[in-house]
Design a protein around this motif. Structure first.
Motif, mmCIF file in Angstrom:
data_model
loop_
_atom_site.group_PDB
_atom_site.id
_atom_site.type_symbol
_atom_site.label_atom_id
_atom_site.label_comp_id
_atom_site.label_asym_id
_atom_site.label_seq_id
_atom_site.Cartn_x
_atom_site.Cartn_y
_atom_site.Cartn_z
ATOM 1 N N LYS A 109 0.822 -1.211 0.000
ATOM 2 C CA LYS A 109 0.000 0.000 0.000
ATOM 3 C C LYS A 109 0.858 1.263 0.000
ATOM 4 N N PHE A 113 -0.039 4.342 5.250
ATOM 5 C CA PHE A 113 -0.623 3.142 5.861
ATOM 6 C C PHE A 113 0.225 2.701 7.053
ATOM 7 N N ASP A 117 0.271 4.814 11.924
ATOM 8 C CA ASP A 117 -0.368 3.732 12.649
ATOM 9 C C ASP A 117 0.610 3.198 13.691
ATOM 10 N N SER A 159 0.915 9.750 1.464
ATOM 11 C CA SER A 159 -0.098 8.893 0.842
ATOM 12 C C SER A 159 0.146 8.693 -0.646
#
Length: 347
Positions: A109, A113, A117, A159
């Motif tokens: 990804k 991602f 996190d 992103s």
């Protein structure tokens, strides 16, 4: 886009044209179960071709704020680019109202991602994070200096950094990109587009963009990778600092290593992390002429070359740039460092 048939698209874009039926079969008719995510362009779906090759299909949404011009722009630009740190465009599909871009599939990804996190971020030790930082820099150097077209990305952010199976970074999403000549002079636009927290002051306020705009974006990314924190939305004790302001405050106080994500303590070499923080702050300086060019950034990251002292970043506290611009007319000693991005077409 309605004037494009398959033959003319093949000739002009130098790109493989996929039949819509093949793409629908590969994605199980754009099944929700195959959806990977969604951006300003539209949803992205995972697909598998008949030969077993996995693909990522970007589908132009009817409600997309980018639209057909950005679709056409991305196809024309990225079809001509080849670099290990740029995502590879395999082809496109233009049938009726469907506008699709078909990319190589990135199993890990995008960088965001992992970056923000708390659980997944621990999977990236410092060695991998530095590998990602260096790879982004080399991809950006190719765009600015070594590619046929010479491109300003204009929307570089975590992103838009995809990760392959070996965690190699690949720059993606060229819908807002622009080509430029060898003079690299700043260009003005009446339509300011981009992402909160990444755009430099001269672009957010005056619509001026250049290769130094991408350098600013990259500096923000470095500081986000080192800290595991977003620039936008970051706050510290009500002081109004974003991540750039916090990093600058630590730098001035001689405590820059406090910026490091705690999960890195056991895997990082302090000198290399400090160099990355230093380079990141050089990239996000207020004035474009103070920021290093991309070739210098790469050299700074991979060698022991001398690093100048950074000046205060642009947008290092949370304020509206348009309000700040008005204030600057009233105060002759005003510094644009007291602002953050507010844009016309945020993504």
């Amino acid at each position: 886009m309605k004037d494009y048939d398959k033959d003319s698209a093949m000739e002009e874009m130098e790109l493989t044209i996929f039949d819509l039926v093949i793409v629908k079969n590969a994605t199980n008719n754009f099944s929700r179960n195959n959806k990977l995510g969604e951006g300003g362009f539209g949803p992205v779906f995972k697909g598998t071709l008949l030969d077993g090759q996995e693909i990522a299909v970007k589908r132009l949404s009817e409600t997309s704020r980018q639209g057909r011009e950005e679709f056409k722009n991305e196809v024309k630009l990225i079809a001509k680019l080849q670099h290990r740190n740029l995502v590879k465009l395999l082809g496109c599909c233009i049938e009726g109202e469907e506008k699709l871009l078909i990319y190589e599939y990135m199993p890990n990804k995008s960088l965001d991602f992992f970056t923000f996190d708390k659980t997944r971020w621990k999977l990236l030790d410092w060695h991998r994070r530095f590998h990602i930082i260096e790879g982004i820099a080399r991809g950006l150097l190719y765009l600015h200096q070594d590619s046929r077209l010479r491109i300003i990305h204009r929307d570089l952010k975590v992103s838009n950094i995809l990760l392959d199976s070996d965690m190699n970074p690949k720059i993606s999403d060229f819908g807002l990109a622009r080509t430029f000549g060898r003079e690299q002079s700043p260009t003005n636009t009446n339509r300011v587009v981009g992402t909160y927290g990444y755009m430099p002051p001269e672009y957010a306020i005056n619509g001026l963009f250049s290769v130094k705009s991408d350098v600013f974006n990259f500096g923000v990314i470095i500081l986000e990778i080192v800290s595991g924190k977003r620039n936008r939305g970051f706050s510290l004790g009500g002081l109004g600092h974003n991540l750039l302001g916090y990093a600058w405050r630590l730098w001035v106080k001689g405590r820059p290593l406090e910026l490091i994500d705690k999960s890195l303590y056991d895997s990082c070499g302090p000198s290399q992390v400090l160099r990355c923080i230093h380079v990141g702050l050089l990239c996000v300086q207020q004035l474009p002429e103070d920021r290093p060019n991309t070739s210098t950034v790469v050299l700074m990251l991979v060698s022991d070359t001398f690093l100048p002292q950074p000046k205060q970043p642009g947008f290092c506290t949370e304020r509206n740039p348009y309000e700040a611009e008005s204030s600057s007319r009233k105060e002759s000693n005003y510094s644009g460092n007291e602002i953050t991005t507010t844009i016309i077409d945020p993504r």
